[in-house]
Design an enzyme around this catalytic site. Sequence first.
Site, short mmCIF file in Angstrom:
data_model
loop_
_atom_site.label_atom_id
_atom_site.label_comp_id
_atom_site.label_asym_id
_atom_site.label_seq_id
_atom_site.Cartn_x
_atom_site.Cartn_y
_atom_site.Cartn_z
CG ASN A 46 -2.74 -4.51 -7.64
OD1 ASN A 46 -2.18 -4.38 -8.71
ND2 ASN A 46 -3.04 -3.49 -6.87
NE ARG B 221 -13.13 -3.03 -4.36
CZ ARG B 221 -11.82 -2.96 -4.19
NH1 ARG B 221 -11.01 -3.58 -5.04
NH2 ARG B 221 -11.29 -2.27 -3.20
CG HIS C 31 -2.02 -1.03 1.10
ND1 HIS C 31 -2.68 -1.55 2.18
CD2 HIS C 31 -2.56 -1.64 0.04
CE1 HIS C 31 -3.57 -2.43 1.78
NE2 HIS C 31 -3.52 -2.49 0.49
CD GLU D 80 -10.74 -9.09 -6.62
OE1 GLU D 80 -9.72 -8.48 -6.26
OE2 GLU D 80 -11.88 -8.78 -6.27
NE ARG E 291 -8.55 0.71 -4.17
CZ ARG E 291 -7.87 1.57 -4.94
NH1 ARG E 291 -8.08 2.87 -4.82
NH2 ARG E 291 -6.98 1.13 -5.81
NE ARG F 13 -2.06 -6.54 -2.58
CZ ARG F 13 -3.16 -5.93 -3.02
NH1 ARG F 13 -3.48 -6.04 -4.29
NH2 ARG F 13 -3.93 -5.25 -2.21
#
Length: 961
Positions: free
Chosen positions: A847, A721, A578, A824, A685, A858
């Site tokens: 991602n 989303r 992040h 995803e 988001r 990640r």
Amino acid sequence: MLTLGPEDILLDCRAKSWQTALDAAATALTEGGLTAPEYREGLHAREAQSSTYLGNAIAIPHGTPESRRHVRHTGVRVLQFPEGVAWHDGQRVHVLVAIAAQNDEHLDILRALTHVLDRDGVAQALASAESRKEVAKLLSRQAPAPRLDKQTLCLKFPAQSAKELTLAGAARLYQGGCVNTAFMSAIAERAPVYLGGGYWLSSHAGPELAPALALATPADTRLEEQGHPVQAVFCLAGQADYHLPLLERIAALVESVPGETLANADTTRVLSLLAGETAATATRRVRVLNPHGLHARPAKQLVQIAREQPVAINVRLEEGSPSSVSAASLTKVIGLGARRGQWLVLSAAGAGAEAALDALAGAIEGGLGEKVSPFESGFKPAAPVPADIKAYPPLAENEAHSGIAASPGLAIAPIFVMRAPRFDYPEDAADSEQELGRLQDAITQGQAQLAALVRGAGGEVADILSMHEEMLDDPELYRAAEEAIREGRSAEAGWWEAIDTAAHAQEMLADRLLAERAADLRDVGRRVLSVLCNIELPEPPAHPYILVTEDIGPSDVARLDTAKVKGLLTERGGATAHSAILARALGIPAVVGAGRAVMALDIESTLILDGERGRIIPSPSEERLARARQTLRALEEREANAWSRRFERAETRDGHPVEVAANLGNTLHAADAVERGAEGVGLLRTEFLFMAHSSAPNLATQTNEYRQALEALAGRPLVARTLDVGGDKPLPYWPVPQEDNPFLGLRGIRLALTEPGVLETQLRALLLAGAPREDGLACPLRIMLPMVKDVAEFRAVKAIFDRLMVEIPADERATDVQLGVMIEIPSSALLAPSLAAEVDFFSIGTNDLTQYTLAIDRGHPVLSAQADGLHPAVLRLIQMTVEAAHAQGKWIGVCGELASDAVAIPVLVGLGVDELSVSARQVPLVKARLREFDLADARESARRALAQSTGDAVRDALEAN
């Protein structure tokens, strides 16, 4: 602690009903400047949930979490009703303590009031009080709690006499800060008194002492004195009548438990015997799981269940005082101050005791009406201390060294190495007064340092430093440190314990902005700690620099002075962490995960940092510097050109359109995205809204937030989303069980479908927010579902969506609306043909798709560099998804970090992606990148990438072209 002034108290109030009493309380808060008038609705809404009656004729009305936005300052107003008010739960109230709190401060106020409720006659005294000072005294006076806990026990001490055991017990009280040297002298001068049964007592009273009791037992249980066994010696510190409960405890123990039993017991058993739990007592251990501990609502549930049982149940904290309280007393239960994670011991005796304890323990484990999750201590083993930084060989000068490309851009500047100082200090100290003086001096010096920095800073940096000054002036922070120091801690240990406890409490808050205050608290704490340890904290230079540090968190990145920080280089970290994502959003070139050797770079030496390629060149030659500066000028010209053309249509050089949208984490940033040239929002988001509240935001709150974004977009599409939390990013008020693999657990749409009511409210809010504007302009709304693994999950949500489309009149909801899924999970890409037949669109989250496809976390400190979205396995999944979407006439976007990767953009366009959604700051540059190639070039790039076998080979092939 609750403190009241005369201005906080209103005497001789009158009210015909509890509703009008609440209105009077709301008016008092508003007139006092504590709240806006709208807070009144919050008081009534909270009372509708459950009564705020506390006991002893006192009620504590306060607002709902949703109404906190109407709180201007935290505070209280006390209203006295001499004639009383009939409360809606059948109680009679003489005093309202109306609370305005911006987070959960009201819980501390409530716990302070429980001390008031323990005293007999308080209700009558409050009703008849004729002065504000008298009311304040009644509400504020707190009786000192008698001290008897694990720290005041001295078991199996190798003593040769009762006097030695007495002195050992007195030493425990002295170490705990309960007594002074005068007490020690008094105890030393007198012989202990034999109580019988092997028990002895020595005591001394004084107004300056804290009521406390120590217990010492001998290592040799055969010890005798004056013909009597010496099996347990009590050392009592008395003050007024506050130590009487301790004397009662001693009397009960002497009468019911043989001294030999106590002498042979371990700490846990001794505490249980002191609590009155004998062999005939049934007990249960149960852990508190409620996010805010046993505050009013869960405590009330506990009390109600306890009262329903056929036997009396007592409850105590396992750690701390062994004092048990009645589980049927609300004030006593709240007064325990039980926090999440603490163990309670329930006890009862008589017929039906076992069943009664089972019932109460089960209710506590179930959350007492609140949604709870299993306790996770958060303990992690300490990382091994690394070797001295100087032991690392220096990086070769004028040579390129590789790290992980985290944020594009080129930086050339002197470096500033932020090496975290190591604080070494003793944990304990003997002279508490001296330690308190040291701490006060260190705080004063810290304040002076910050004041000087504020004078030299400006804008947001000055605001942050000013906030740090205010934190150092926080009396609660100092009081917490003072308590620890008086218990024998050193100034350093006591201060850091107070800082760490407060920071941890902030991190637990649902409000993200408040939670991020934890980083500021620790910054402040380190500043004072550095003064105490005589260590100078490194201060960044006044000129532009490249920051070199071990690692950096998102809140740290957000506070960087972008006018000075030209680049970021870290020892650890990954490109999809992040903090790296935020660096890209701020436009700061960054290379991360470059290894421990970067921490040995010389401060002020020049560094070239290439965030595009993930390379650094320490101490470059003049020739390299000249080339780098020329490249930097070209990049700056490119950025300026991209900005000047940001409102042009996004398309390739030969006119093939590719929509460029913005990823947003907050509706407030929609207008900024439009200003930067975004053709819509490709990912909103929505979890930001849920994280900003301590309970799920209601329909009106959500509708207003989403409408803000749609209005700012002025007819441009919005892809929202649905709530994507759980597992690795839980909500405090929606806890889920601890999971070994949170990325593979209950998150995204999986979690939402466990609470369909929450999901339905969000869908309804989005549809209502998308209703046509008054000027007739349509609001294109695209609703996207996260973590969908197959069509069954989509259908479950589609059923709710379709019903809402029928229930809500067409003129009151969005008409230009689509329902799609985020790709995803590899299964959704593999099953894209079946999904494409039913969804309206796809958006690929590269991602997560990358980490799931390559089985690489990640954020992994070692492997994250290999989590490359340009890996051919990931590209093949993207290709399959694009082909499936286009076969059904559906559009497809990419909203992951790959969408802003300059190397990847032609590949994505060549694969057929219709939309790229990137951070708002990247929008002009992505549009500019599209204008640099034709569609045929892009298709060739995609073909070449798909022909490779590794991610590195893909990048080599594309960069070689």
